[in-house]
Motif scaffolding. Structure first.
Motif, short mmCIF file in Angstrom:
data_model
loop_
_atom_site.label_atom_id
_atom_site.label_comp_id
_atom_site.label_asym_id
_atom_site.label_seq_id
_atom_site.Cartn_x
_atom_site.Cartn_y
_atom_site.Cartn_z
N LEU A 39 0.80 -1.23 0.00
CA LEU A 39 0.00 0.00 0.00
C LEU A 39 0.83 1.28 0.00
O LEU A 39 0.45 2.26 -0.62
CB LEU A 39 -0.92 0.02 1.22
CG LEU A 39 -1.94 -1.11 1.35
CD1 LEU A 39 -2.67 -1.00 2.69
CD2 LEU A 39 -2.93 -1.05 0.21
N LEU A 40 1.94 1.25 0.72
CA LEU A 40 2.68 2.48 0.96
C LEU A 40 3.90 2.68 0.07
O LEU A 40 4.47 3.78 0.05
CB LEU A 40 3.11 2.55 2.44
CG LEU A 40 1.96 2.46 3.45
CD1 LEU A 40 2.51 2.43 4.87
CD2 LEU A 40 0.98 3.61 3.27
N PRO A 45 3.17 7.46 5.36
CA PRO A 45 2.09 8.41 5.05
C PRO A 45 2.02 9.58 6.03
O PRO A 45 1.34 10.57 5.75
CB PRO A 45 0.83 7.55 5.16
CG PRO A 45 1.18 6.49 6.13
CD PRO A 45 2.64 6.20 5.89
N ASN A 46 2.74 9.48 7.13
CA ASN A 46 2.72 10.55 8.13
C ASN A 46 3.82 11.58 7.91
O ASN A 46 3.60 12.77 8.13
CB ASN A 46 2.84 9.96 9.53
CG ASN A 46 1.73 8.98 9.84
OD1 ASN A 46 0.58 9.17 9.42
ND2 ASN A 46 2.04 7.91 10.54
N THR A 80 -2.88 5.85 11.87
CA THR A 80 -2.61 7.05 11.09
C THR A 80 -3.87 7.92 11.02
O THR A 80 -4.98 7.38 10.91
CB THR A 80 -2.10 6.70 9.68
OG1 THR A 80 -1.79 7.92 8.99
CG2 THR A 80 -3.10 5.92 8.86
N PRO A 81 -3.72 9.23 11.09
CA PRO A 81 -4.89 10.10 11.03
C PRO A 81 -5.44 10.30 9.61
O PRO A 81 -6.47 10.93 9.43
CB PRO A 81 -4.37 11.42 11.60
CG PRO A 81 -2.92 11.42 11.28
CD PRO A 81 -2.49 9.97 11.37
N TYR A 82 -4.75 9.74 8.61
CA TYR A 82 -5.12 9.97 7.23
C TYR A 82 -6.00 8.85 6.67
O TYR A 82 -5.80 7.68 7.00
CB TYR A 82 -3.87 10.14 6.36
CG TYR A 82 -3.00 11.26 6.86
CD1 TYR A 82 -3.36 12.59 6.66
CD2 TYR A 82 -1.84 10.99 7.59
CE1 TYR A 82 -2.58 13.63 7.16
CE2 TYR A 82 -1.05 12.02 8.08
CZ TYR A 82 -1.43 13.34 7.86
OH TYR A 82 -0.66 14.36 8.36
N SER A 83 -6.92 9.21 5.80
CA SER A 83 -7.77 8.21 5.15
C SER A 83 -6.95 7.45 4.10
O SER A 83 -5.89 7.93 3.67
CB SER A 83 -8.96 8.90 4.46
OG SER A 83 -8.51 9.63 3.32
N GLN A 84 -7.45 6.31 3.68
CA GLN A 84 -6.76 5.54 2.65
C GLN A 84 -6.63 6.35 1.35
O GLN A 84 -5.63 6.25 0.66
CB GLN A 84 -7.50 4.21 2.39
CG GLN A 84 -7.39 3.24 3.54
CD GLN A 84 -5.95 2.87 3.87
OE1 GLN A 84 -5.14 2.63 2.98
NE2 GLN A 84 -5.63 2.82 5.15
N GLU A 85 -7.63 7.16 1.05
CA GLU A 85 -7.57 7.99 -0.15
C GLU A 85 -6.47 9.04 -0.03
O GLU A 85 -5.69 9.26 -0.98
CB GLU A 85 -8.93 8.68 -0.41
CG GLU A 85 -10.04 7.72 -0.75
CD GLU A 85 -10.63 6.98 0.46
OE1 GLU A 85 -10.53 7.49 1.61
OE2 GLU A 85 -11.16 5.87 0.26
N GLU A 86 -6.38 9.70 1.12
CA GLU A 86 -5.33 10.69 1.35
C GLU A 86 -3.96 10.04 1.28
O GLU A 86 -3.02 10.61 0.72
CB GLU A 86 -5.51 11.37 2.72
CG GLU A 86 -6.71 12.27 2.81
CD GLU A 86 -6.95 12.76 4.22
OE1 GLU A 86 -7.09 14.00 4.38
OE2 GLU A 86 -7.01 11.94 5.15
N ILE A 87 -3.85 8.86 1.84
CA ILE A 87 -2.57 8.14 1.82
C ILE A 87 -2.15 7.83 0.39
O ILE A 87 -1.00 8.06 0.02
CB ILE A 87 -2.65 6.86 2.68
CG1 ILE A 87 -2.72 7.23 4.16
CG2 ILE A 87 -1.47 5.94 2.39
CD1 ILE A 87 -3.03 6.07 5.08
N VAL A 89 -2.94 9.32 -2.43
CA VAL A 89 -2.54 10.55 -3.14
C VAL A 89 -1.13 10.95 -2.71
O VAL A 89 -0.26 11.25 -3.54
CB VAL A 89 -3.54 11.70 -2.87
CG1 VAL A 89 -2.99 13.04 -3.33
CG2 VAL A 89 -4.88 11.40 -3.53
N PHE A 90 -0.86 10.92 -1.41
CA PHE A 90 0.45 11.29 -0.88
C PHE A 90 1.53 10.35 -1.38
O PHE A 90 2.60 10.79 -1.83
CB PHE A 90 0.39 11.30 0.65
CG PHE A 90 1.65 11.78 1.31
CD1 PHE A 90 2.00 13.12 1.29
CD2 PHE A 90 2.48 10.89 1.97
CE1 PHE A 90 3.15 13.56 1.91
CE2 PHE A 90 3.64 11.32 2.59
CZ PHE A 90 3.98 12.66 2.56
N VAL A 91 1.28 9.04 -1.30
CA VAL A 91 2.26 8.04 -1.75
C VAL A 91 2.59 8.24 -3.22
O VAL A 91 3.76 8.18 -3.62
CB VAL A 91 1.73 6.61 -1.48
CG1 VAL A 91 2.54 5.57 -2.23
CG2 VAL A 91 1.75 6.33 0.01
#
Length: 102
Positions: A39-40, A45-46, A80-87, A89-91
């Motif tokens: 996934l990452l 993701p943080n 993690t405070p981030y949603s899977q969608e936010e993660i 996009v960031f990744v």
């Protein structure tokens, strides 16, 4: 001294202190090897850093007062405070940058 967090911040999988599946970033964000690889893409993701295997604290005090018995692992679960969608996009934004250049 590392906290040795008890779970993956993404899938909440148990990661006991002796787990060889635990991965950490420089801030000790903790994820399981599967989440890191699948996934990452080795992007925390943080913080955007990379991951390495979390060291395993000795079970026995081979030096006086130094073992899991004397410095127990954390029991506090972290997510993690981030949603899977936010993660995702960031990744996608970070994964192409070598860890030393992030």
């Amino acid at each position: 001294m590392l906290e040795l967090r008890p779970n993956c911040e993404s899938c909440d999988r148990d990661l006991p202190p002796s787990s060889e599946e635990a991965m950490i970033c420089t801030y000790e964000c903790t994820f399981c090897r599967s989440c890191v690889e699948v996934l990452l893409n080795n992007v925390c993701p943080n913080c955007g850093g990379n991951f390495c295997s979390r060291p395993i604290r000795p079970q026995s005090a081979r030096r006086s007062g130094v073992s899991i018995e004397y410095q127990p692992a954390s029991k506090k679960r972290v997510n993690t405070p981030y949603s899977q969608e936010e993660i995702q996009v960031f990744v996608q934004q970070v994964k192409g940058i070598p860890p030393a250049d992030r």
